[in-house]
Design an enzyme around this catalytic site. Structure first.
Site, PDB file in Angstrom:
ATOM      1  N   HIS A 188       0.857  -1.548   0.034  1.00 22.86           N
ATOM      2  CA  HIS A 188       0.039  -0.236  -0.303  1.00 22.86           C
ATOM      3  C   HIS A 188       0.453   1.173   0.165  1.00 22.86           C
ATOM      4  CE1 HIS A 188      -3.180  -3.123   0.499  1.00 22.86           C
ATOM      5  NE2 HIS A 188      -4.193  -2.075   0.303  1.00 22.86           N
ATOM      6  N   GLU A 429     -12.084 -10.563  -6.136  1.00 20.67           N
ATOM      7  CA  GLU A 429     -10.291 -10.900  -5.884  1.00 20.67           C
ATOM      8  C   GLU A 429     -10.171 -12.348  -5.604  1.00 20.67           C
ATOM      9  OE1 GLU A 429      -9.503  -7.654  -3.400  1.00 20.67           O
ATOM     10  OE2 GLU A 429     -11.689  -7.316  -2.313  1.00 20.67           O
ATOM     11  N   ASP A 453      -4.864  -9.255  -5.503  1.00 16.12           N
ATOM     12  CA  ASP A 453      -5.557 -10.394  -4.238  1.00 16.12           C
ATOM     13  C   ASP A 453      -5.595 -11.341  -5.722  1.00 16.12           C
ATOM     14  OD1 ASP A 453      -4.869  -9.511  -2.008  1.00 16.12           O
ATOM     15  OD2 ASP A 453      -6.729  -7.959  -1.898  1.00 16.12           O
ATOM     16  N   CYS A 500     -10.734  -2.396 -10.243  1.00 16.00           N
ATOM     17  CA  CYS A 500      -9.552  -0.975  -9.670  1.00 16.00           C
ATOM     18  C   CYS A 500      -8.524  -1.616  -8.988  1.00 16.00           C
ATOM     19  CB  CYS A 500     -11.178  -0.850  -7.477  1.00 16.00           C
ATOM     20  SG  CYS A 500     -10.827  -2.816  -7.300  1.00 16.00           S
TER      21      CYS A 500
HETATM   22  C1  PEP Z   1      -6.967  -5.479  -4.833  1.00 15.15           C
HETATM   23  O1  PEP Z   1      -7.066  -6.642  -4.498  1.00 15.15           O
HETATM   24  O2  PEP Z   1      -6.731  -5.521  -6.515  1.00 15.15           O
HETATM   25  C2  PEP Z   1      -7.702  -4.348  -4.292  1.00 15.15           C
HETATM   26  C3  PEP Z   1      -8.131  -3.511  -5.494  1.00 15.15           C
HETATM   27  O3  PEP Z   1      -7.721  -3.984  -2.767  1.00 15.15           O
HETATM   28  P1  PEP Z   1      -6.461  -3.857  -2.603  1.00 15.15           P
HETATM   29  O4  PEP Z   1      -5.267  -4.068  -2.966  1.00 15.15           O
HETATM   30  O5  PEP Z   1      -7.063  -3.178  -1.173  1.00 15.15           O
HETATM   31  O6  PEP Z   1      -6.098  -4.844  -1.290  1.00 15.15           O
HETATM   32 MG    MG Z   2      -7.819  -6.782  -2.338  1.00 15.40          MG
END
Ligand code: PEP
Ligand code: MG
Length: 542
Positions: A188, A429, A453, A500
């Protein structure tokens, strides 16, 4: 001049002063002292310094996240005035003749244990606060200083690693770039760097002890290099390249206000991913058509207790009001795995990515989930809000969610609180969700594919494990086929499907995604105009 090569997570180039962030993870040593009064005086001075730092943090938090969230720093200041706590440190120094650092650390541990053993949930949660203030005291006593960056000039942050809760507390105006020894391209922190359009390098084999805050560095996100104390010719070359980049950015700016449409007429929504209302500025600045992923869990990070329903309501309301009718998709909390929060008491897990996280926590602890749903449904009255649920693997989970939604609706109705049940979608995901996406599509309003994910679970590769970065291949045919399958199943049911995850911002795949019929790409705000440029220059039909 010193060079290091790392992996780049955002292409950009910058030159500026370095701020070295060291973790407070060294062992506090117990030492016998001769002059206890001098040590007691040191403690008193460190307490004063700490209170001043907390005062500054409080002011900053009030400005950025509001009074309710800032209150914790006031609580910390009050704890530093607690007589039992101060006496305990002083007694330890005078009786056991130990150094101030040891007395502060040991007293912190004792008090934290005492709070943790209490029955009252509120008092239990204070355990983390005592630890926090004791660590601050130890840092000040040992001359490590404050990790508070509020008084520094804009700098290149150099650290061993940065957790999401550390980055969330940083003053984004003050960050020119990130350079870390560890970290993975999918962490992140990397996502945050892309959001802020700042160069970021991870996996840089540098020794932090050899670096000093204030020295100059060049971070080149194109080559993945960081250069400390660059020579004059390198500085000149960097300035020239920074200017060229700024000019390219200016050209992209001309695309603002234009549609995301191919010359042969195919339209696609290009939305932004955000982590907090503090990011709304980036959304507006980059002309996003909406918000495709508001990672609501960031409201829960970097604090010592749950955000209240009211705090959440205010944040969601601000987001929908700022977006003035444009869609805002808020994902319910996705805590767990890499996003750890002490007060959730999640415990240690062998495989956290496969563990107790996201919707699983919400279904097992519905009181947490309900507070968030209430805030979301109340905020939905103020604009175009949609909710989406993360980490879905089965139709039963969606049914359980709807049962909780119905209970929340009943409560709101009874209490005569204004609310609206918004459009509800799910994140795809997990491979399980992909395989049953035909059935899931009948139950929900939309799909948003979380490729970060989905890649991790499809390829059985921990996205946090930096050793596996070379194996983490979101272009893998299995992942791309899954995306196609999800889009097709959504369309068969008259529903829309977007992406996303970070793959949505992969410019080498944009044409392919448009041709597959992906309806929405939600990406870091910094990528929106770059995607728009490709869409406007490509042909949807080949
Ligand atoms: C993903 O897993 O692609 C996602 C958008 O969620 P995060 O990256 O917050 O797990
Ligand atoms: Mg995710």
């Amino acid at each position: 001049m010193q060079y290091f090569q790392g992996k780049s997570v955002y292409k950009g180039i910058v030159m500026g002063p370095v701020a070295v962030l060291k973790k407070n993870d060294y062992q506090v040593k117990r030492a016998r002292i001769e002059d206890p009064e001098a040590e007691v005086k040191r403690v008193k001075e460190a307490v004063e310094v700490s209170k001043k730092q907390l005062g500054r943090l409080y002011d900053k938090a009030v400005r950025e996240v509001g009074e309710a969230s800032a209150a914790i720093f006031e609580v910390h200041q009050m704890m530093l005035e607690d007589e039992d706590y101060l006496e305990s440190m002083e007694n330890m120094i005078r009786i056991e003749l130990v150094n101030a650092e040891y007395a502060a650390a040991a007293t912190g541990d004792n008090f934290a244990e005492m709070f943790a053993a209490m029955d009252d949930e509120y008092m239990k949660a204070r355990s983390a606060d005592v630890k926090d203030i004791s660590e601050r005291l130890v840092r000040n006593l040992s001359g490590e200083g404050d990790n508070d960056l509020s008084s520094m000039e804009p700098s290149i942050i150099v650290a061993d690693d940065l957790s999401p809760s550390e980055t969330v507390q940083m003053d984004k105006e003050k960050i020119l770039a990130f350079v870390t020894v560890h970290g993975s391209t999918n962490s992140h922190t990397a996502i945050l760097a892309r959001m802020m359009k700042i160069p970021a390098l991870i996996g840089v084999p540098m020794d932090l002890n050899g670096l000093k805050t204030g020295m100059t560095a060049v971070v080149d996100g194109f080559s993945g290099q960081v250069i400390f104390e660059p020579e004059e010719d390198v500085q000149k070359e960097t300035e020239k390249r920074m200017q060229e980049e700024a000019e390219k950015q200016k050209l992209l700016e001309e695309l603002k206000g234009k549609e995301n449409v191919t010359p042969d007429g195919r339209k696609i929504n290009i939305y932004a991913n955000i982590g907090s209302v503090g990011d709304l500025g980036y959304v507006m600045e980059n002309d996003a058509g909406g918000i495709g992923l508001f990672r609501s869990e960031f409201l829960y990070l970097g604090r010592n207790d749950f955000p209240t329903e009211e705090e959440q309501f205010q944040a969601y309301k601000q987001a929908v009001q700022t977006m003035a009718g444009k869609k805002v998709i808020i994902r319910t909390l996705d805590i767990g795995a890499d996003k750890q929060v002490d007060y959730f008491n999640l415990g240690k897990e062998e495989n956290p990515a496969l563990g107790y996280r996201a919707i699983r926590i919400c279904l097992k602890q519905p009181e947490i989930f309900k507070a968030q749903l209430r805030a979301l449904f109340r905020a939905a009255v103020y604009g175009n809000l949609s909710v989406m649920y993360p980490m879905i693997t089965s139709t039963e989970e969606v049914e359980k969610i709807y049962a909780i939604v119905a209970e929340v609706e009943e409560e709101l109705k009874k209490q005569e609180v204004q609310y609206k049940i918004p459009e509800q979608g799910i994140m795809i995901e997990t491979p399980a969700a992909v395989m049953i996406s035909d059935r899931l599509a009948e139950m929900v309003d939309f799909f948003s594919i979380g490729t970060n994910d989905l890649t991790q679970y499809t390829l059985a590769i921990d996205r946090q494990n930096e050793q596996l970065d070379d194996f983490y291949n979101p272009h893998h045919e299995a992942v791309l086929r899954m995306i196609r399958m999800v889009v097709e199943n959504a369309h068969k049911c008259g529903k829309w499907a977007g992406i996303c995850g970070e793959l949505g911002a992969d410019l080498t795949l944009t044409e392919q995604f448009v041709r597959m019929g992906v309806d929405e790409l939600s990406v870091a705000p910094s990528m929106i105009l770059k995607l728009r440029k490709i869409v406007r220059e490509m042909k949807a039909e080949e």
